[in-house]
Design an enzyme around this catalytic site. Structure first.
Site, mmCIF file in Angstrom:
data_model
loop_
_atom_site.group_PDB
_atom_site.id
_atom_site.type_symbol
_atom_site.label_atom_id
_atom_site.label_comp_id
_atom_site.label_asym_id
_atom_site.label_seq_id
_atom_site.Cartn_x
_atom_site.Cartn_y
_atom_site.Cartn_z
ATOM 1 N N ARG A 106 -1.136 6.628 -4.815
ATOM 2 C CA ARG A 106 -0.517 5.760 -3.812
ATOM 3 C C ARG A 106 0.805 6.365 -3.347
ATOM 4 N NH1 ARG A 106 -1.238 1.651 -0.145
ATOM 5 N NH2 ARG A 106 0.003 -0.219 -0.514
ATOM 6 N N THR A 376 -7.621 1.912 6.133
ATOM 7 C CA THR A 376 -8.273 2.537 4.986
ATOM 8 C C THR A 376 -9.684 3.024 5.280
ATOM 9 O OG1 THR A 376 -9.156 0.518 3.980
ATOM 10 C CG2 THR A 376 -6.971 1.164 3.317
ATOM 11 N N THR A 394 -6.106 5.877 2.455
ATOM 12 C CA THR A 394 -5.482 5.174 3.580
ATOM 13 C C THR A 394 -4.249 5.888 4.117
ATOM 14 O OG1 THR A 394 -4.556 3.036 4.265
ATOM 15 C CG2 THR A 394 -4.031 3.781 2.052
ATOM 16 N N SER A 446 -4.171 -3.857 -1.340
ATOM 17 C CA SER A 446 -5.386 -4.670 -1.452
ATOM 18 C C SER A 446 -6.625 -3.828 -1.757
ATOM 19 C CB SER A 446 -5.629 -5.422 -0.142
ATOM 20 O OG SER A 446 -4.571 -6.289 0.152
#
Length: 580
Positions: A106, A376, A394, A446
């Site tokens: 991330r 994404t 993403t 999410s």
């Protein structure tokens, strides 16, 4: 044009269907290229070109991780509005020997970022150069490959490089994304040079080339990580960002680390679910929802109009809890996470659900406003040994920050928009402190990459794209197939609903996709939900699932752990799976 509806069937018909083995059922939509049946390996992405690239890697003896790397690089080229090396990802791995891994690649906040950096101008958080976070995808792909890869790194990068250099045809979905972002594309020279011709955005079937990105991929292919995180590519990227007024530095790239995290697991409705832990909120939220539903009768009490009401209520409770999560390196999430995975906690919530009405939004435990993340692309892969990968990648919103680095060809992310900020909510609920910006912190996500087991045997790999809608879509695909007995393609194609608690609105599909499929929730469901007090709005679009089902039916298949693979790429985005 084919139409897909929730037409709730007579009890007798449903009873007969549930007695029929899943593998022998025909999809009511008929044969479609969005589903493939294979014995060796399957790759399901939202672009058939990338599925083919991943499948060829498997055919050459590559590991599921090899295929994921090649497919992810490909998606960054042909689906540049949704993913790419300027962003980040979560990769969930389950090896054939039962070992599981969760790679957190991330994006992180730059070291010069601060909690109040958008004070006075919240639009700077949503797009533009100050919305760019430190990209992590390349490092994550490389780390996964170093641990599990069987083929040469160059072999995995080369197909994407060739597509970027030689050009690829613009898909209907990419054209739609370009239309929605047209003003931004025309405003940014980097985007304009790649995605327009003669002053207009490219049309479906036009050839799109990104020579600078091809050069960048060529360098990454030859030199690996250092060229990006501590070399010429990274230096050029940082210079472009700083020239435009951004705060990313080469030190930010040098400091970036992939986090190896422990996957979360839950035994629900006879299956074992494996998912990403925080800062991914998707799997925990979905597991709480499914745990709440497990206290109803299966499947009779979970489908039809009343069942959909119960699903929505369970989802609202789950979203009410999820914003207490955050980056575990900055926030202690252990107690909240334990509650979300606890059958005792879920049972207490289930007892508050009313079958004839909804309750005030405060009833669902919501203390904080939700984040509205976007975009994404998801990849689901199973190889011939039954190693499995679920990876969601993403750059956040369409075309990320709406900026393409002119010297590298990289579309940069706007992942800073996934942080909560003080005074940044128009809702009556305040922003979530657990998700406030800190230097080096990862924003809540999410994304919901999920692997499904039964009796410790692989049964499914699933995930979706589509921001906060991912959670509901992934849960519905799992419920449709594993609980309601629908075939894999129908499980993905069934019209969906979405609920995020704030705003307290049920959005339901009523639209025609880029390939002319029409999705529409049945009028009986809509009428009952309205009667119960739900505020409903129809919507176009939604989340896009990639689903691989591993069917074990004969004693030989069950004992050997090797059965038939059914791969589905969601038609909503025009994706096509590949297998052999």
């Amino acid at each position: 044009m084919s139409t897909v509806r929730f037409l709730w069937l007579p009890v007798l018909w449903l009873f007969l269907v549930l007695l029929t083995p899943v593998s022998s059922r025909e999809s009511p939509t008929g044969p479609r290229r969005e589903q493939i049946v294979a014995r060796q390996g399957v790759v399901a992405t939202d672009d058939g070109r990338c599925s083919d690239i991943g499948m060829k890697v498997l055919e050459e003896g590559g590991h599921a991780v090899d295929a994921a790397v090649a497919a992810a690089f490909c998606l960054g080229v042909v689906s540049p509005a949704s993913s790419g090396i300027g962003g980040g990802a979560f990769m969930l791995i389950r090896l054939a020997n039962g070992t599981t891994q969760a790679l957190d690649m991330r994006e992180t906040a730059p070291m010069s970022a601060s909690e109040n950096m958008y004070h006075g101008n919240h639009t700077l958080k949503r797009s533009g150069i100050l919305s760019v976070a430190v990209p992590g995808e390349i490092m994550g792909l490389r780390k996964a490959w170093e641990q599990h890869g069987k083929l040469r790194w160059e072999r995995l990068v080369e197909p994407a490089e060739a597509l970027a250099r030689n050009g690829f045809k613009v898909s209907p979905f990419l054209r739609m994304q370009m239309e929605r972002a047209e003003s931004y594309i025309l405003a940014d020279k980097g985007l304009r040079d790649v995605f327009t011709s003669n002053g207009a955005i490219l049309k479906i079937g036009d050839i799109c080339r990104n020579i600078k990105l091809a050069d960048t991929l060529g360098k990454i292919s030859k030199h690996g990580l250092n060229i990006f995180y501590n070399g010429s590519v990274g230096i050029n990227l940082v210079q472009d960002i700083q020239k435009a007024g951004g705060i990313l530095t080469i030190r930010d790239l040098q400091r970036y680390q992939v986090k190896m995290r422990e996957p979360i697991t839950a035994n629900i409705l006879g299956f074992k679910l494996i998912g990403m832990p925080p800062p991914s909120s998707g799997p925990a939220t979905m597991m709480l929802m499914l745990n709440i539903l497990s206290d109803y009768g299966v499947p009779a009490d979970l489908f039809g109009p009343l069942g959909i009401h119960r699903q929505i209520e369970a989802l609202k409770h789950s979203f009410g809890v999820r914003m207490n999560l955050g980056d575990p390196d900055f926030v202690d999430t252990s107690e909240v996470l334990a509650d979300m995975l606890s059958p005792i906690f879920s049972r207490a919530l289930q007892k508050t659900i009313r079958d004839n009405m909804i309750l005030d939004v405060n009833h669902y435990g919501s203390r904080w406003n939700q984040i509205d993340d976007h975009g994404t692309s998801h990849v689901s892969i199973v190889d011939n040994e039954r190693n499995a990968v679920a990876m969601t990648t993403t750059i956040n919103a369409y075309f990320g920050a709406k900026i393409l680095s002119p010297s590298t060809g990289i579309v940069v992310n706007n992942q800073m928009d996934d942080f909560s900020i003080p005074n940044g909510s128009a809702s009556k609920h305040p922003p979530a402190p657990a998700n406030f910006i800190r230097p080096g912190k990862r924003p809540l996500s999410s994304m919901t990459p999920t692997i499904v087991l039964k009796d410790e045997k692989l049964r499914g790999v699933v995930g979706a794209s589509g921001g906060a809608n991912i959670i509901s879509a992934t849960a519905q695909a799992l419920l449709n197939h594993f609980i309601n007995g629908m075939d894999p393609l129908s499980s993905v194609m069934a019209p969906r609903y979405y609920q995020q608690l704030t705003p307290n609105i049920v959005y339901y599909e009523n639209w025609t996709s880029v390939i002319d499929d029409h999705y529409e929730m049945g009028a009986d469901v809509v009428a009952l939900l309205q009667h119960m007090g739900h505020d409903l709005e129809s919507m176009g679009g939604g989340a896009v699932c990639q689903f691989v089902v591993h069917e074990l039916e004969t004693a030989e298949e069950i004992n050997g752990g090797i059965g038939r693979l059914v791969g589905v790429s969601d038609p909503r985005k025009g994706g096509i799976p590949a297998g052999y």
